[in-house]
Design a protein around this motif. Sequence first.
Motif, PDB file in Angstrom:
ATOM      1  N   HIS A 210      14.426  10.099  42.353  1.00  0.00           N
ATOM      2  CA  HIS A 210      15.113  11.195  43.344  1.00  0.00           C
ATOM      3  C   HIS A 210      14.995  12.583  42.417  1.00  0.00           C
ATOM      4  O   HIS A 210      15.598  12.587  41.585  1.00  0.00           O
ATOM      5  CB  HIS A 210      16.360  11.076  43.981  1.00  0.00           C
ATOM      6  CG  HIS A 210      16.991  12.123  44.378  1.00  0.00           C
ATOM      7  ND1 HIS A 210      18.255  12.659  44.279  1.00  0.00           N
ATOM      8  CD2 HIS A 210      16.409  13.279  45.253  1.00  0.00           C
ATOM      9  CE1 HIS A 210      18.514  13.670  45.055  1.00  0.00           C
ATOM     10  NE2 HIS A 210      17.510  14.162  45.683  1.00  0.00           N
ATOM     11  N   LEU A 211      14.078  13.643  42.909  1.00  0.00           N
ATOM     12  CA  LEU A 211      14.074  15.017  42.141  1.00  0.00           C
ATOM     13  C   LEU A 211      15.009  16.035  42.923  1.00  0.00           C
ATOM     14  O   LEU A 211      14.549  16.475  44.053  1.00  0.00           O
ATOM     15  CB  LEU A 211      12.738  15.242  41.938  1.00  0.00           C
ATOM     16  CG  LEU A 211      11.546  14.243  41.357  1.00  0.00           C
ATOM     17  CD1 LEU A 211      10.402  14.938  41.320  1.00  0.00           C
ATOM     18  CD2 LEU A 211      12.170  13.989  40.064  1.00  0.00           C
ATOM     19  N   ALA A 212      16.006  16.096  42.512  1.00  0.00           N
ATOM     20  CA  ALA A 212      16.940  16.950  42.983  1.00  0.00           C
ATOM     21  C   ALA A 212      16.678  18.573  42.727  1.00  0.00           C
ATOM     22  O   ALA A 212      17.188  19.073  41.867  1.00  0.00           O
ATOM     23  CB  ALA A 212      18.580  16.887  42.612  1.00  0.00           C
TER      24      ALA A 212
ATOM     25  N   ASP B  17      11.615  15.396  31.253  1.00  0.00           N
ATOM     26  CA  ASP B  17      11.423  14.015  31.369  1.00  0.00           C
ATOM     27  C   ASP B  17      11.181  13.692  33.013  1.00  0.00           C
ATOM     28  O   ASP B  17      10.233  12.737  33.320  1.00  0.00           O
ATOM     29  CB  ASP B  17      12.813  13.205  30.640  1.00  0.00           C
ATOM     30  CG  ASP B  17      12.884  13.104  29.536  1.00  0.00           C
ATOM     31  OD1 ASP B  17      11.812  13.455  28.703  1.00  0.00           O
ATOM     32  OD2 ASP B  17      13.791  12.873  28.697  1.00  0.00           O
ATOM     33  N   GLU B  18      12.043  14.210  33.872  1.00  0.00           N
ATOM     34  CA  GLU B  18      11.814  13.941  35.350  1.00  0.00           C
ATOM     35  C   GLU B  18      10.455  14.265  35.690  1.00  0.00           C
ATOM     36  O   GLU B  18       9.768  13.446  36.504  1.00  0.00           O
ATOM     37  CB  GLU B  18      12.889  14.436  36.089  1.00  0.00           C
ATOM     38  CG  GLU B  18      14.194  13.847  36.125  1.00  0.00           C
ATOM     39  CD  GLU B  18      15.185  14.845  36.863  1.00  0.00           C
ATOM     40  OE1 GLU B  18      16.023  14.133  37.515  1.00  0.00           O
ATOM     41  OE2 GLU B  18      15.366  15.975  36.705  1.00  0.00           O
ATOM     42  N   LEU B  19       9.940  15.548  35.221  1.00  0.00           N
ATOM     43  CA  LEU B  19       8.888  16.078  35.696  1.00  0.00           C
ATOM     44  C   LEU B  19       7.487  15.314  35.160  1.00  0.00           C
ATOM     45  O   LEU B  19       6.666  14.809  35.878  1.00  0.00           O
ATOM     46  CB  LEU B  19       8.581  17.281  35.065  1.00  0.00           C
ATOM     47  CG  LEU B  19       9.473  18.316  35.780  1.00  0.00           C
ATOM     48  CD1 LEU B  19       9.365  19.667  34.857  1.00  0.00           C
ATOM     49  CD2 LEU B  19       9.070  19.090  37.170  1.00  0.00           C
ATOM     50  N   VAL B  20       7.523  14.489  33.960  1.00  0.00           N
ATOM     51  CA  VAL B  20       6.490  13.803  33.191  1.00  0.00           C
ATOM     52  C   VAL B  20       6.576  12.535  34.291  1.00  0.00           C
ATOM     53  O   VAL B  20       5.567  11.863  34.513  1.00  0.00           O
ATOM     54  CB  VAL B  20       6.748  13.620  31.951  1.00  0.00           C
ATOM     55  CG1 VAL B  20       5.761  12.687  31.144  1.00  0.00           C
ATOM     56  CG2 VAL B  20       6.569  15.128  31.019  1.00  0.00           C
ATOM     57  N   ARG B  21       7.667  12.075  34.543  1.00  0.00           N
ATOM     58  CA  ARG B  21       7.643  10.911  35.202  1.00  0.00           C
ATOM     59  C   ARG B  21       7.145  10.878  36.331  1.00  0.00           C
ATOM     60  O   ARG B  21       6.377  10.030  36.870  1.00  0.00           O
ATOM     61  CB  ARG B  21       9.203  10.291  35.249  1.00  0.00           C
ATOM     62  CG  ARG B  21       9.192   8.843  35.998  1.00  0.00           C
ATOM     63  CD  ARG B  21      10.802   8.560  36.053  1.00  0.00           C
ATOM     64  NE  ARG B  21      10.806   7.219  36.891  1.00  0.00           N
ATOM     65  CZ  ARG B  21      11.873   6.834  37.361  1.00  0.00           C
ATOM     66  NH1 ARG B  21      13.118   7.518  37.009  1.00  0.00           N
ATOM     67  NH2 ARG B  21      12.324   5.761  37.900  1.00  0.00           N
ATOM     68  N   PHE B  22       7.223  11.738  37.213  1.00  0.00           N
ATOM     69  CA  PHE B  22       6.590  12.108  38.427  1.00  0.00           C
ATOM     70  C   PHE B  22       5.131  12.298  38.435  1.00  0.00           C
ATOM     71  O   PHE B  22       4.311  11.836  38.965  1.00  0.00           O
ATOM     72  CB  PHE B  22       7.301  13.189  39.127  1.00  0.00           C
ATOM     73  CG  PHE B  22       6.774  13.707  40.425  1.00  0.00           C
ATOM     74  CD1 PHE B  22       6.109  12.973  41.567  1.00  0.00           C
ATOM     75  CD2 PHE B  22       6.275  15.101  40.640  1.00  0.00           C
ATOM     76  CE1 PHE B  22       5.445  13.165  42.591  1.00  0.00           C
ATOM     77  CE2 PHE B  22       5.654  15.474  41.702  1.00  0.00           C
ATOM     78  CZ  PHE B  22       5.245  14.642  42.695  1.00  0.00           C
ATOM     79  N   TYR B  23       4.733  13.328  37.556  1.00  0.00           N
ATOM     80  CA  TYR B  23       3.544  13.723  37.099  1.00  0.00           C
ATOM     81  C   TYR B  23       2.658  12.320  36.875  1.00  0.00           C
ATOM     82  O   TYR B  23       1.571  12.313  37.316  1.00  0.00           O
ATOM     83  CB  TYR B  23       3.144  14.689  36.319  1.00  0.00           C
ATOM     84  CG  TYR B  23       3.789  16.138  36.519  1.00  0.00           C
ATOM     85  CD1 TYR B  23       4.295  16.433  38.069  1.00  0.00           C
ATOM     86  CD2 TYR B  23       4.159  17.300  35.873  1.00  0.00           C
ATOM     87  CE1 TYR B  23       4.898  17.488  38.424  1.00  0.00           C
ATOM     88  CE2 TYR B  23       4.606  18.269  36.305  1.00  0.00           C
ATOM     89  CZ  TYR B  23       5.104  18.501  37.371  1.00  0.00           C
ATOM     90  OH  TYR B  23       5.229  19.807  37.755  1.00  0.00           O
ATOM     91  N   SER B  24       3.171  11.656  35.974  1.00  0.00           N
ATOM     92  CA  SER B  24       2.322  10.459  35.472  1.00  0.00           C
ATOM     93  C   SER B  24       2.120   9.481  36.475  1.00  0.00           C
ATOM     94  O   SER B  24       1.107   8.863  36.512  1.00  0.00           O
ATOM     95  CB  SER B  24       3.099   9.893  34.119  1.00  0.00           C
ATOM     96  OG  SER B  24       4.305   9.327  34.447  1.00  0.00           O
ATOM     97  N   LEU B  25       3.225   9.380  37.325  1.00  0.00           N
ATOM     98  CA  LEU B  25       3.065   8.104  38.541  1.00  0.00           C
ATOM     99  C   LEU B  25       1.974   8.754  39.561  1.00  0.00           C
ATOM    100  O   LEU B  25       1.315   7.728  39.836  1.00  0.00           O
ATOM    101  CB  LEU B  25       4.557   8.062  39.203  1.00  0.00           C
ATOM    102  CG  LEU B  25       4.355   7.247  40.314  1.00  0.00           C
ATOM    103  CD1 LEU B  25       4.097   5.701  39.776  1.00  0.00           C
ATOM    104  CD2 LEU B  25       6.155   7.152  40.789  1.00  0.00           C
ATOM    105  N   PHE B  26       2.143  10.113  39.831  1.00  0.00           N
ATOM    106  CA  PHE B  26       1.153  10.644  40.754  1.00  0.00           C
ATOM    107  C   PHE B  26      -0.255  10.525  40.223  1.00  0.00           C
ATOM    108  O   PHE B  26      -1.222  10.065  40.871  1.00  0.00           O
ATOM    109  CB  PHE B  26       1.418  11.967  41.017  1.00  0.00           C
ATOM    110  CG  PHE B  26       0.439  12.621  42.169  1.00  0.00           C
ATOM    111  CD1 PHE B  26       1.083  13.089  43.429  1.00  0.00           C
ATOM    112  CD2 PHE B  26      -0.718  13.045  41.971  1.00  0.00           C
ATOM    113  CE1 PHE B  26       0.429  13.357  44.303  1.00  0.00           C
ATOM    114  CE2 PHE B  26      -1.477  13.485  43.068  1.00  0.00           C
ATOM    115  CZ  PHE B  26      -0.746  13.839  44.090  1.00  0.00           C
ATOM    116  N   ALA B  27      -0.458  10.585  38.772  1.00  0.00           N
ATOM    117  CA  ALA B  27      -1.890  10.738  38.444  1.00  0.00           C
ATOM    118  C   ALA B  27      -2.268   9.357  38.223  1.00  0.00           C
ATOM    119  O   ALA B  27      -3.617   9.302  38.501  1.00  0.00           O
ATOM    120  CB  ALA B  27      -1.871  11.228  36.929  1.00  0.00           C
ATOM    121  N   ALA B  28      -1.430   8.143  37.950  1.00  0.00           N
ATOM    122  CA  ALA B  28      -2.020   7.107  37.900  1.00  0.00           C
ATOM    123  C   ALA B  28      -2.028   6.448  39.286  1.00  0.00           C
ATOM    124  O   ALA B  28      -2.560   5.099  39.348  1.00  0.00           O
ATOM    125  CB  ALA B  28      -1.025   6.266  37.019  1.00  0.00           C
TER     126      ALA B  28
END
Length: 902
Positions: free
Chosen positions: A212-214, A273-284
Amino acid sequence: MQIDEAREVRTTCPYCGVGCGVLAKVAADGQVTVRGDPDHPANFGRLCSKGSALAETIDLDGRLLHPEIHGRQTGWDEALDRVASTFSQTIAEHGPDAVAFYVSGQLLTEDYYVANKLMKGFIGSANIDTNSRLCMASSVAGHRRAFGSDTVPGNYEDLELADLIVLVGSNLAWCHPVLYQRIAAAREKRPEMKVVLVDPRRTMTSDIADLHLAIAPDGDVALFMGLLAYLGQHNALDRAYITAHTTGFGQALFAASKLDLAGIAAATGLSEDELVRFYSLFAATAKTVTVYSQGVNQSSSGTDKVNAIINCHLATGRIGKPGAGPFSVTGQPNAMGGREVGGMANMLAAHMEIENPEHRDRVQRFWKAPDIAEKPGLKAVDMFKAVADGRIKALWIMATNPVDSMPDADAVEAAIKACPFVVVSDVLASTDTVRHAHVRLPAAAWGEKDGTVTNSERRISRQRAFMAMPGEARPDWWIVAEVARRMGFTEAFSHVSPTELFAEHAALSGFENDGARDFDIGAYAAVDAQAYDALEPFQWPAPSPGAPLWPPEGDAWARRPEGPVRFFANGNFYTPDGKARFIAVRPTVETRTSPDYPLILNTGRVRDHWHTMTRTGKSSRLSQHIAEPFAEIHPADAQRFGIGDADIVRVSTVHGEALLRALVTARQRPGSVFVPMHWTDQFAARARVDALVAPITDAISGQPASKNGAARLERFAAAAFGFAVLAERPASIDADYWSLARCAAGWRLELALQAGRDWTAFAASLLGADAQSETLAYHDAAGGHYRFARFTGSRLVGALYLAPVPVAVSRSWAVEQLGADHADRRGRLAIVAGRPGGNGVNRGAIVCSCFGTGANQIAEAVRGGCASVAAIGAVLGAGTNCGSCRAEIRTIIDARRLQAAE
């Protein structure tokens, strides 16, 4: 409509854009029950709480049954003549732009079509806009910028095929529950599916989210610009797709790359950290669907948000493929149908462009119209400003309630009141808008009219009548066509059925199309009454047999045999060169707060109510879950402003104020206040929340920014709080704060008063008193507690509880006493006490509206060993029907586990 035997009619739900199929069963005695249509491809039998309660909303209570002029009942001829002559005279004296229609996503496509045809082709103005402007205009603008057309690429099946679903500004669990349940069911089958929720609030949708990205309000553009830059930096682009099917990528990537990760974190309020977690999930994750709704659209940067999302899908080639694509979900049952017929001020019919002279010529020739609007008309906010300043002198409002739903609603109400001539076509006789009409026209309601609607996946379904139209109610298309004839346009408006209108609409979609336009249902141009009656749900496009595709060497859309339709599977967009456009956007996070208004105001919806409650307010079941307007406040903000849970608070902006119940919860983002937009003057004293919203709009789409305003809070210093249950609706309520809701055998009422009263006299005015009734009372003057219960025979007429603090009475139990027998006089004392006796059951706050299951019952079941939502369902039934309450059930289970661990 004579009923001789039980029958079941296939129709479509009139609520959100999911477009669920409904089976309405009409018994021989006329009783109606509803269930989900198991064969409808949108819902496969599922219904949400609102859909399940549809049969409870079709009574004639409050219906407008006859035409009225200045409050005087009249016949149709006089009313229609008055409307036609006044509009004609206004046009003759002041020009076509002196009149306007404000219409609604609650209209059927056939209604929408004829209204748009009259205004744009025969009156010659584009001053027709819709309440859909308030919910999805930014999606339309974003689609047109990127694709060259207002095309939703994918379909619902993609939600089940995706490996990653990104929900942006969408409380899907409450606002589109059937889609939420489809995702939840798919995830149970494939636990590896991931869900990311981007929302300032931790809504019930977060129950299904892995992340969850608040996000800070309006931080979405920066979030997705950062994602585009990340994709470029980490070699996660589909270079071949970009080269073959798009333009503008370099500019978009350059703009995105100007922000570093720290800057994105600052703009979004998220950690790196939240941004990288989301971005890496989308990219992969190749199979990604991004679902977005009002949190994206209702913004002054809404169009840029849409394009920032689409940019990321274009950059990865994730569009038009199974389980991949950007997906706008609409708020109303026929928002899409309105877009198809050009029901917005800046569109022409059949997805043609009002700015395009070739399109204008084509539509004018097809309609054989004497004129055609040559420029966009006034969008909703500007339309009501024009009403206010006198440019618009005659206004026709159809199937909507702008006095409550428009931003700066007090100014909108003042404008309508001052307008020289106002016509309202509606189902109800007394809405906050209808009360200001010079002419009131009784429209047919859901269950009484025939036509079509289009859902969020471009699927056209039939709404079918299964009830007779009461009184002199008529379909909206008939009303508009009759006015058009009286204005001198008889030949063009000679339709005698919705079948003819649908056929004309379909014929226009295919007229000189040759595959060059996305919207084409030309296959239905020759539909007759029998085929129309039997029409099965279908997705567009559905061109006539033999119609060429565009471009000739490839298709812009792909259809599986007997399966769903996806656009852009092979590229080939509806731009002049056939390529999609990347849009170079920039972050536009605006700070609207100030020392005087330090909080961010966010408006939205609740689970069981709909728009301004003109339909759901009729159902006692739908008022069980949340029965009064509230302000959701973070504990830190509550402490800062001296507000306790269940206090009454005054929420103020520069435009207005409202009195609401405080709901203090850590699910809210600090610094923000969430308020639902449903309550009106019909159901509460001062809770018209859109009166607080500024008329700020997106510069491209004209959609109002309802999610990011500036507000302040203060505790309402109440001398007394009250709660009452009443067998009859009170004629008037003398209280500073009140909120009224239906219950099973009457009404429930919440109260707050700033000054003390003679409470015995107050109770008598509210509960009534006569020689045939008996009143029991309890007075604690020193403590400020007063209780009254009035009985007639063995029935409870009403009970009132007053206290210096929010009243601690079991609402669900008190409501049940209205329908109970109270012949045992000693048992009546329990009502005065406000709690059940030794063997009584206190269900607690209602969690599951479908089965009336309360929080106390769920908690007791957890104590008895139920450790999962499924176990609760097996014991209590809760969560096994529409499933909308499953997240709340899980919250109770988790809370009980936490208490046990402590």
